[in-house]
Design a protein around this motif. Structure first.
Motif, PDB file in Angstrom:
ATOM      1  N   ASN A   8      -3.166  -2.123  -8.766  1.00 51.23           N
ATOM      2  CA  ASN A   8      -4.262  -1.155  -8.766  1.00 51.23           C
ATOM      3  C   ASN A   8      -4.499  -0.679  -7.341  1.00 51.23           C
ATOM      4  O   ASN A   8      -3.629  -0.817  -6.480  1.00 51.23           O
ATOM      5  CB  ASN A   8      -5.521  -1.757  -9.396  1.00 51.23           C
ATOM      6  N   ASP A   9      -5.678  -0.118  -7.083  1.00 52.00           N
ATOM      7  CA  ASP A   9      -5.956   0.422  -5.761  1.00 52.00           C
ATOM      8  C   ASP A   9      -6.220  -0.660  -4.716  1.00 52.00           C
ATOM      9  O   ASP A   9      -6.326  -0.346  -3.535  1.00 52.00           O
ATOM     10  CB  ASP A   9      -7.158   1.369  -5.822  1.00 52.00           C
ATOM     11  N   VAL A  10      -6.308  -1.912  -5.140  1.00 47.77           N
ATOM     12  CA  VAL A  10      -6.466  -3.003  -4.176  1.00 47.77           C
ATOM     13  C   VAL A  10      -5.099  -3.426  -3.643  1.00 47.77           C
ATOM     14  O   VAL A  10      -4.876  -3.502  -2.429  1.00 47.77           O
ATOM     15  CB  VAL A  10      -7.217  -4.189  -4.803  1.00 47.77           C
TER      16      VAL A  10
ATOM     17  N   ARG B 208      -7.108   3.376   0.709  1.00 42.97           N
ATOM     18  CA  ARG B 208      -8.310   2.595   0.414  1.00 42.97           C
ATOM     19  C   ARG B 208      -8.306   1.382   1.324  1.00 42.97           C
ATOM     20  O   ARG B 208      -7.540   0.449   1.122  1.00 42.97           O
ATOM     21  CB  ARG B 208      -8.376   2.134  -1.045  1.00 42.97           C
ATOM     22  N   HIS B 209      -9.168   1.415   2.320  1.00 46.33           N
ATOM     23  CA  HIS B 209      -9.230   0.327   3.296  1.00 46.33           C
ATOM     24  C   HIS B 209      -9.794  -0.910   2.608  1.00 46.33           C
ATOM     25  O   HIS B 209     -10.930  -0.912   2.126  1.00 46.33           O
ATOM     26  CB  HIS B 209     -10.126   0.756   4.462  1.00 46.33           C
ATOM     27  N   VAL B 210      -8.997  -1.974   2.539  1.00 44.67           N
ATOM     28  CA  VAL B 210      -9.400  -3.137   1.744  1.00 44.67           C
ATOM     29  C   VAL B 210     -10.582  -3.887   2.352  1.00 44.67           C
ATOM     30  O   VAL B 210     -11.225  -4.681   1.658  1.00 44.67           O
ATOM     31  CB  VAL B 210      -8.225  -4.114   1.540  1.00 44.67           C
ATOM     32  N   LEU B 211     -10.897  -3.658   3.622  1.00 41.15           N
ATOM     33  CA  LEU B 211     -12.005  -4.374   4.262  1.00 41.15           C
ATOM     34  C   LEU B 211     -13.290  -3.563   4.319  1.00 41.15           C
ATOM     35  O   LEU B 211     -14.364  -4.139   4.478  1.00 41.15           O
ATOM     36  CB  LEU B 211     -11.610  -4.796   5.685  1.00 41.15           C
ATOM     37  N   THR B 212     -13.192  -2.235   4.194  1.00 34.84           N
ATOM     38  CA  THR B 212     -14.402  -1.402   4.266  1.00 34.84           C
ATOM     39  C   THR B 212     -14.659  -0.627   2.984  1.00 34.84           C
ATOM     40  O   THR B 212     -15.777  -0.164   2.760  1.00 34.84           O
ATOM     41  CB  THR B 212     -14.304  -0.388   5.420  1.00 34.84           C
TER      42      THR B 212
ATOM     43  N   ARG C 288     -13.419   2.247   2.439  1.00 36.35           N
ATOM     44  CA  ARG C 288     -13.269   3.665   2.739  1.00 36.35           C
ATOM     45  C   ARG C 288     -12.038   4.211   2.039  1.00 36.35           C
ATOM     46  O   ARG C 288     -10.966   3.616   2.077  1.00 36.35           O
ATOM     47  CB  ARG C 288     -13.129   3.880   4.252  1.00 36.35           C
ATOM     48  N   THR C 289     -12.175   5.384   1.390  1.00 42.69           N
ATOM     49  CA  THR C 289     -11.045   6.019   0.731  1.00 42.69           C
ATOM     50  C   THR C 289     -10.567   7.224   1.527  1.00 42.69           C
ATOM     51  O   THR C 289     -11.294   7.776   2.357  1.00 42.69           O
ATOM     52  CB  THR C 289     -11.410   6.452  -0.697  1.00 42.69           C
ATOM     53  N   GLY C 290      -9.353   7.633   1.268  1.00 38.18           N
ATOM     54  CA  GLY C 290      -8.737   8.716   2.007  1.00 38.18           C
ATOM     55  C   GLY C 290      -7.712   8.178   2.991  1.00 38.18           C
ATOM     56  O   GLY C 290      -7.666   6.980   3.283  1.00 38.18           O
ATOM     57  N   LEU C 291      -6.875   9.064   3.502  1.00 36.36           N
ATOM     58  CA  LEU C 291      -5.829   8.661   4.434  1.00 36.36           C
ATOM     59  C   LEU C 291      -6.429   8.044   5.688  1.00 36.36           C
ATOM     60  O   LEU C 291      -7.385   8.582   6.267  1.00 36.36           O
ATOM     61  CB  LEU C 291      -4.996   9.878   4.836  1.00 36.36           C
ATOM     62  N   GLY C 292      -5.873   6.905   6.095  1.00 37.38           N
ATOM     63  CA  GLY C 292      -6.353   6.253   7.297  1.00 37.38           C
ATOM     64  C   GLY C 292      -5.465   5.084   7.680  1.00 37.38           C
ATOM     65  O   GLY C 292      -4.551   4.705   6.936  1.00 37.38           O
ATOM     66  N   PRO C 293      -5.708   4.509   8.848  1.00 30.58           N
ATOM     67  CA  PRO C 293      -4.921   3.350   9.276  1.00 30.58           C
ATOM     68  C   PRO C 293      -5.219   2.129   8.415  1.00 30.58           C
ATOM     69  O   PRO C 293      -6.342   1.952   7.926  1.00 30.58           O
ATOM     70  CB  PRO C 293      -5.377   3.120  10.722  1.00 30.58           C
ATOM     71  N   ALA C 294      -4.227   1.273   8.255  1.00 34.61           N
ATOM     72  CA  ALA C 294      -4.404   0.027   7.520  1.00 34.61           C
ATOM     73  C   ALA C 294      -4.887  -1.069   8.459  1.00 34.61           C
ATOM     74  O   ALA C 294      -4.556  -1.071   9.650  1.00 34.61           O
ATOM     75  CB  ALA C 294      -3.094  -0.393   6.872  1.00 34.61           C
ATOM     76  N   PRO C 295      -5.679  -2.013   7.959  1.00 33.90           N
ATOM     77  CA  PRO C 295      -6.083  -3.148   8.791  1.00 33.90           C
ATOM     78  C   PRO C 295      -4.938  -4.136   8.992  1.00 33.90           C
ATOM     79  O   PRO C 295      -3.865  -3.983   8.403  1.00 33.90           O
ATOM     80  CB  PRO C 295      -7.216  -3.777   7.980  1.00 33.90           C
ATOM     81  N   PHE C 296      -5.169  -5.148   9.815  1.00 35.20           N
ATOM     82  CA  PHE C 296      -4.193  -6.210  10.088  1.00 35.20           C
ATOM     83  C   PHE C 296      -2.879  -5.644  10.636  1.00 35.20           C
ATOM     84  O   PHE C 296      -1.793  -6.118  10.309  1.00 35.20           O
ATOM     85  CB  PHE C 296      -3.917  -7.040   8.833  1.00 35.20           C
TER      86      PHE C 296
END
Length: 249
Positions: free
Chosen positions: A22-24, A187-191, A193-201
């Protein structure tokens, strides 16, 4: 333009193109007359969804010709060793991430921004899918930037260092798709936030943003991340939008 986030456990996105998870956390399947290529292996518990989606496609595990990893992190190699060991499916990973896929060793990275709700959801989902019992690979086939693999869909490896040294995008023209792993997220898994963006870690955030320029000009309309909804649009906008997201974080 982003698609609406989906929580369906399995789905057909477009001709030749399927998603499990899924989106996670997500993994993907390429379906052609020559068989099936799997892109990333999610978490161990996605094994059941892999088999269910293959059945829905009229396929079996015998139709899987190869598994290509976007990088060697634990939430992308979940069922990889099981598929390799029990079904003889070769697993391909960039040479610079081969050791990470075999051992899980990676440098510490800053978590960055986070919100309690999304963080707990990510942790809970990972636990529910067996993220605590990752089996690392004992054998991999190493690939390099520019390689075109002899697999269904003729996936081409595009080096995208930054999230990890061997992070890659995988371009599959027949599906009009490029699979980006954690080179970016929708989908930033820590915040949350949706939309294109940098991934954490990410090992080297600046390098990861620079690498996104390699997507511009590809013959693709779908961008498929390891975390977040499939995205469809002009690939020339990807780096720009990800940089804006990074600046606003």
């Amino acid at each position: 333009m982003s698609t609406t986030p989906s929580e369906e456990p399995t789905m057909k996105i477009a001709p030749h193109l399927h998603r499990i998870g899924n989106d996670v956390v997500a993994a993907y399947l390429i379906d052609t007359d020559e068989g099936v290529t799997v892109i990333d292996a999610g978490l161990p518990g996605h094994w059941r969804e892999l088999r269910a989606e293959l059945k829905a496609m009229g396929r079996t595990l015998d139709d899987v010709r190869g598994l290509v990893l976007t990088h060697g992190d634990g939430d992308h190699i979940g069922f990889a060793e099981r598929l390799r060991r029990d079904h003889g499916v070769p697993v391909f990973v960039h040479a610079a991430d081969a050791e990470r896929a075999r051992t899980g060793d990676k440098p510490p990275t800053a978590m960055g921004p986070k919100r309690l709700g999304p963080l707990l959801r990510f942790a809970s989902y990972a636990m529910s899918k067996g993220g605590w019992r990752t089996t690392y690979l004992t054998e991999v086939t190493e690939v390099a930037d520019g390689d075109v693999l002899d697999l269904p869909g003729a996936p081409r490896i595009i080096g995208m260092p930054g999230h990890s040294p061997g992070s890659v995008a995988i371009h599959v023209p027949v599906a009009q798709a490029v699979f980006v792993g954690d080179a970016l997220t929708t989908r930033h898994v820590l915040t949350g936030r949706t939309g294109l963006g940098p991934a954490p870690f990410t090992d080297d955030p600046a390098q990861a943003l620079d690498s996104l320029g390699r997507l511009a000009g590809l013959d693709a309309t779908w961008v498929l991340p390891g975390h977040g909804a499939p995205w469809r649009g002009d690939l020339a906008a990807v780096e720009r939008d990800a940089r804006r997201a990074a600046d606003s974080a």
